[in-house]
Design a protein around this motif. Structure first.
Motif, short mmCIF file in Angstrom:
data_model
loop_
_atom_site.label_atom_id
_atom_site.label_comp_id
_atom_site.label_asym_id
_atom_site.label_seq_id
_atom_site.Cartn_x
_atom_site.Cartn_y
_atom_site.Cartn_z
N TYR A 2 0.85 -1.18 0.00
CA TYR A 2 0.00 0.00 0.00
C TYR A 2 0.88 1.23 0.00
CZ TYR A 2 0.59 0.49 5.11
OH TYR A 2 1.10 0.64 6.38
N SER B 199 -8.42 4.33 -1.93
CA SER B 199 -9.33 4.84 -0.92
C SER B 199 -8.91 6.26 -0.59
CB SER B 199 -9.32 3.98 0.34
OG SER B 199 -8.12 4.17 1.07
N GLN C 36 -12.60 0.92 0.26
CA GLN C 36 -11.69 0.86 -0.87
C GLN C 36 -12.49 0.53 -2.12
OE1 GLN C 36 -8.39 -1.76 -0.10
NE2 GLN C 36 -7.87 -0.75 1.80
#
Lengths: 113, 114
Positions: free
Chosen positions: A49, A94, A102
């Motif tokens: 991420y 998101s 998300q």
């Protein structure tokens, strides 16, 4: 409205070949971006991420890497694919907070032979 | 660390009836969100519904409602008036700001029978 694109949709690659999957988001700025992998019949595994350009967090040690060269671009790469890299790869975005929903791209189905 | 458990690998429901998909979670974070996603055979992940940990009321979105029992750490999805198009995999997920994480359960396969 926001949209998220992934390509290619499907990919068949030989073992040991390189990989580059691209994900782009439109209609938003400063998103969190995510790469997931889903093995056949399984749940989603978070791979990477990113909360900003150049900021990458890795969740699972592996031969994959991710990069975020631009705010709305997220790239998943490998120098040498393994058989175990086969799966369905999903990119998601998101808003800044992790407790916000998300939104996912259409996914890339990767088969390593 | 957070954990999501979906104990029903497969569920069947008659068309037009309601069905409940179970989800329990484990977290030590005081602030978190619970999510349900639908994944049809095409593979896309479709966001269905969200419940915040501080929300007093259960979330509803059309035919979807989330039965949130905070003390029991459960966040079950209720689908009312099932339709054939509801046949899909359903995933429960949890995200929190403190943990900087987002976890999915293993999913429940729902089949709607005509």
């Amino acid at each position: 409205s926001q949209t998220i694109h992934q390509w290619p949709a499907t990919l068949v690659q030989p073992v040991g070949s390189p990989l580059s999957l691209e994900c782009t988001v439109e209609g938003t700025s400063n998103p969190n971006l995510y790469w997931y992998r889903q093995a056949a019949g399984r749940g989603l595994q978070l791979l990477f991420y990113s909360v900003g350009i150049g900021q990458i967090s890795s969740e699972v040690p592996q031969n994959l890497s991710a990069s975020r060269p631009q705010d709305r671009q997220f790239i998943l790469s490998s120098k040498k694919l393994l058989l175990s890299d086969s799966g369905f790869y999903l990119c998601a975005w998101s808003s800044r907070d992790f407790y916000n929903e998300q939104f996912f791209g259409p996914g890339t189905r990767l088969t390593v032979l | 660390a957070q954990k999501i458990t979906q104990t029903q690998p497969g569920m069947f429901v008659q068309e037009k009836e309601a069905v409940t998909l179970d989800c329990t979670y484990d977290t030590s974070d005081p602030s978190y969100g619970l999510f349900w996603y639908k994944q049809p055979s095409s593979g896309e992940m479709i966001f269905l519904i969200y419940q915040g940990s501080y929300d007093q009321q259960n979330a509803t979105e059309g035919r979807y409602s989330l039965n949130f029992q905070k003390a029991r750490k459960s966040a079950n999805l209720v689908i009312s008036a099932s339709q054939l198009g509801d046949s899909a995999m359903y995933f429960c997920a949890i995200g929190s700001a403190a943990g900087n994480q987002f976890y999915f359960g293993t999913g429940t396969s729902l089949t709607v029978i005509p």
